[in-house]
Write an enzyme that holds these catalytic residues in place. Structure first.
Site, PDB file in Angstrom:
ATOM      1  N   ASP A   1       0.817  -1.221   0.000  1.00  0.00           N
ATOM      2  CA  ASP A   1       0.000   0.000   0.000  1.00  0.00           C
ATOM      3  C   ASP A   1       0.847   1.265   0.000  1.00  0.00           C
ATOM      4  O   ASP A   1       0.459   2.284   0.578  1.00  0.00           O
ATOM      5  CB  ASP A   1      -0.962   0.010   1.206  1.00  0.00           C
TER       6      ASP A   1
ATOM      7  N   LYS B   1       2.147   2.499  -5.036  1.00  0.00           N
ATOM      8  CA  LYS B   1       2.937   2.153  -6.224  1.00  0.00           C
ATOM      9  C   LYS B   1       2.165   2.434  -7.510  1.00  0.00           C
ATOM     10  O   LYS B   1       2.758   2.772  -8.529  1.00  0.00           O
ATOM     11  CB  LYS B   1       3.299   0.657  -6.201  1.00  0.00           C
TER      12      LYS B   1
ATOM     13  N   GLY C   1      -3.997  -4.175  -3.763  1.00  0.00           N
ATOM     14  CA  GLY C   1      -4.895  -3.041  -3.930  1.00  0.00           C
ATOM     15  C   GLY C   1      -4.128  -1.868  -4.478  1.00  0.00           C
ATOM     16  O   GLY C   1      -3.240  -1.340  -3.817  1.00  0.00           O
ATOM     17  N   HIS C   2      -4.414  -1.500  -5.704  1.00  0.00           N
ATOM     18  CA  HIS C   2      -3.737  -0.349  -6.312  1.00  0.00           C
ATOM     19  C   HIS C   2      -4.792   0.680  -6.678  1.00  0.00           C
ATOM     20  O   HIS C   2      -5.757   0.359  -7.364  1.00  0.00           O
ATOM     21  CB  HIS C   2      -2.998  -0.755  -7.598  1.00  0.00           C
TER      22      HIS C   2
ATOM     23  N   GLN D   1       1.947  -5.848  -3.431  1.00  0.00           N
ATOM     24  CA  GLN D   1       2.343  -5.866  -2.011  1.00  0.00           C
ATOM     25  C   GLN D   1       3.706  -5.165  -1.822  1.00  0.00           C
ATOM     26  O   GLN D   1       4.172  -4.495  -2.712  1.00  0.00           O
ATOM     27  CB  GLN D   1       2.368  -7.290  -1.426  1.00  0.00           C
TER      28      GLN D   1
HETATM   29  P1  IMP Z   1      -2.642 -12.806   1.596  1.00  0.00           P
HETATM   30  O1  IMP Z   1      -1.775 -12.174   0.575  1.00  0.00           O
HETATM   31  O2  IMP Z   1      -4.123 -12.555   1.331  1.00  0.00           O
HETATM   32  O3  IMP Z   1      -2.345 -14.249   1.819  1.00  0.00           O
HETATM   33  O4  IMP Z   1      -2.369 -12.089   3.012  1.00  0.00           O
HETATM   34  C1  IMP Z   1      -1.115 -12.196   3.667  1.00  0.00           C
HETATM   35  C2  IMP Z   1      -0.713 -10.895   4.319  1.00  0.00           C
HETATM   36  O5  IMP Z   1      -0.407  -9.959   3.291  1.00  0.00           O
HETATM   37  C3  IMP Z   1      -1.827 -10.242   5.149  1.00  0.00           C
HETATM   38  O6  IMP Z   1      -1.228  -9.576   6.239  1.00  0.00           O
HETATM   39  C4  IMP Z   1      -2.428  -9.241   4.197  1.00  0.00           C
HETATM   40  O7  IMP Z   1      -3.070  -8.169   4.874  1.00  0.00           O
HETATM   41  C5  IMP Z   1      -1.188  -8.786   3.457  1.00  0.00           C
HETATM   42  N1  IMP Z   1      -1.483  -8.253   2.129  1.00  0.00           N
HETATM   43  C6  IMP Z   1      -1.805  -8.933   1.020  1.00  0.00           C
HETATM   44  N2  IMP Z   1      -1.982  -8.101  -0.023  1.00  0.00           N
HETATM   45  C7  IMP Z   1      -1.732  -6.870   0.429  1.00  0.00           C
HETATM   46  C8  IMP Z   1      -1.708  -5.581  -0.182  1.00  0.00           C
HETATM   47  O8  IMP Z   1      -1.936  -5.394  -1.368  1.00  0.00           O
HETATM   48  N3  IMP Z   1      -1.394  -4.552   0.631  1.00  0.00           N
HETATM   49  C9  IMP Z   1      -1.091  -4.714   1.951  1.00  0.00           C
HETATM   50  N4  IMP Z   1      -1.092  -5.882   2.559  1.00  0.00           N
HETATM   51  C10 IMP Z   1      -1.407  -6.958   1.803  1.00  0.00           C
END
Ligand code: IMP
Length: 427
Positions: free
Chosen positions: A13, A16, A40-41, A224
């Site tokens: 977040d 980017k 999330g972009h 991420q």
């Molecule tokens: P997963 O990717 O859904 O398996 O989640 C694993 C961890 O990555 C969790 O703490 C999520 O909140 C975090 N996470 C996954 N995608 C994002 C993102 O785009 N932004 C911030 N945190 C993320």
């Protein structure tokens, strides 16, 4: 050799999407190489706000070829939802959007497996999109299905019959209440998606190699942040892919030696969604700085809407990820969010068990024991209208210079608001 990578140096977040959008004009291809619809972009362009979770943000520019590469996990339902939303917003999407035949497919049983695994003490706080279970199946090989397999009906039906029988047993073992799935119904559903996806599916490794040979410019867009990298992040509180630049090579087939420019994106503070240690987190109540940052920075998850945990900039963590990702320059985002603060702290080292350390420990159980050591700088207490670095309030400029010095890298871009115009390019 003109490849650039935009990578987050925190827990995701970092905004980017805005940087990718700014750089699209200088590139011919935009490539997502990791993650899936967990990302999330948000991009604000031409007065409109676009939210992406699976598609590369490059699709906003139809002259570009936008690639979902092999390292991504694809949920076809989400794919079509996002394509539909963008088309309704007037964005042309056709052959400019390519999906790798070797990207893995997310099925509904992945989300169910995640739901049943995330209930207890050991929850990671995931986005619930089936990302982890899909990558588990990719590495486990027995149950993994790649996008290209969707195009072969008999093969897909046979595979899903075997996989779903196994999944139903595993899910029942996790909970007597587990959902059960019907292989034939699932096959029929996914064959329909396959028809819609067919024009987009390609061998993207050959496509990208040809692009390189033709002298095309490729922009890699990480999802991420590097601290969520499955190998190098704060394990086990990470995502299931290589979200640092380490994922570029395996996730796209393009050797990382082609990266000419790595832009490490940082927020002027730190946020994290989900569980896991966060040394600089500000848990200072409803009137505290943490809540102020959350409100001013609109720090709520793009995908899940969860409030993001907020804290001071952590130079120990970002110095580590900047090195890990081979960063050439920094983009400092959301500087304007700190405009209303009297003082701003930066974490410059940690204390653990009575010792001072400057190297970031990535094991979550060790990081949990680290206490941040701060230096504090005066705030600037005025809105930032500057469009040139020289016009920044003096205290804001000193703050940016300090981040640069602590990370040992030049700052190429400072963002002072969501719009394209609210961007300072540092010459
Ligand atoms: P997963 O990717 O859904 O398996 O989640 C694993 C961890 O990555 C969790 O703490 C999520 O909140 C975090 N996470 C996954 N995608 C994002 C993102 O785009 N932004 C911030 N945190 C993320």
């Amino acid at each position: 050799m003109a490849c650039t990578c935009v990578v987050g140096l925190q827990w995701g977040d970092e905004a980017k999407g805005k940087i990718v959008d700014l750089l699209t004009e200088q590139h011919d291809f935009v490539v997502r190489y990791n993650g899936g619809a967990n990302a999330g972009h948000t991009v604000v362009s031409g007065g409109k706000t676009y939210k992406f979770s699976l598609l590369p943000t490059g699709v906003l520019r139809p002259h570009l070829c936008s690639v979902i590469a092999n390292g991504v996990v694809v949920n076809p339902v989400r794919f079509f939802e996002e394509v539909k939303q963008l088309r309704e917003a007037g964005v042309a999407i056709g052959e400019n959007l390519i999906v790798s035949n070797h990207a893995h497919v997310i099925f509904p049983y992945h989300a169910e497996e995640e739901r049943l695994s995330e209930g207890g003490e050991q929850a990671i706080g995931t986005t619930g999109r089936g990302i982890g279970p899909c990558y588990q199946d990719k590495a486990g090989r027995i149950c993994g299905v790649r996008v290209g397999e969707l195009l072969y009906p008999d093969h897909l039906r046979a595979r899903l019959r075997a996989i779903v029988a196994r999944k139903n047993k595993l899910l029942r073992a996790l909970s007597a209440e587990a959902k059960q799935f019907d292989a034939d119904a699932l096959t029929d559903e996914y064959l329909k998606y396959a028809e819609g996806m067919r024009p987009h599916i390609r061998d993207t490794v050959h496509l990208l190699h040809k692009a390189l040979a033709d002298g095309k410019r490729i922009l890699f867009e990480a999802a991420q942040g590097s601290l969520l990298d499955v190998d190098h992040g704060t394990y086990p509180y990470v995502t299931s892919s290589n979200s640092s630049t380490t994922g570029v090579w395996s996730g796209s087939g393009v050797p990382t030696r082609n990266l000419e420019r790595v832009i490490g994106v940082i927020k002027a503070y730190t946020t994290r969604v989900g569980r896991g240690p966060f040394p600089t987190e500000l848990n200072d109540g409803p009137d505290g700085v943490g809540e102020k940052i959350r409100k001013t920075g609109r720090e709520y998850g793009t995908v899940t809407g969860r409030p993001r945990r907020c804290g001071w900039f952590d130079a120990v963590a970002a110095r580590y990820t900047a090195r890990l990702s081979g960063t050439d320059e920094l983009a400092v985002m959301l500087l304007d969010v700190l405009s209303d603060l009297d003082e701003i702290s930066i974490c410059t080292s940690y204390e653990i068990d009575g010792s001072r350390i400057e190297d970031f420990p990535t094991d979550a159980f060790l990081l949990e024991r680290c206490r941040p050591v701060y230096e504090t700088m005066p705030g600037w207490r005025q809105p930032i209208e500057a469009r040139k670095v020289g016009d920044l309030p003096a205290a804001a400029r000193r703050y940016v210079d300090r981040l640069s010095a602590l990370l040992g890298l030049p700052v190429g871009i400072v963002s002072v608001g969501p719009d394209r115009e609210q961007t300072i390019f540092c010459g």
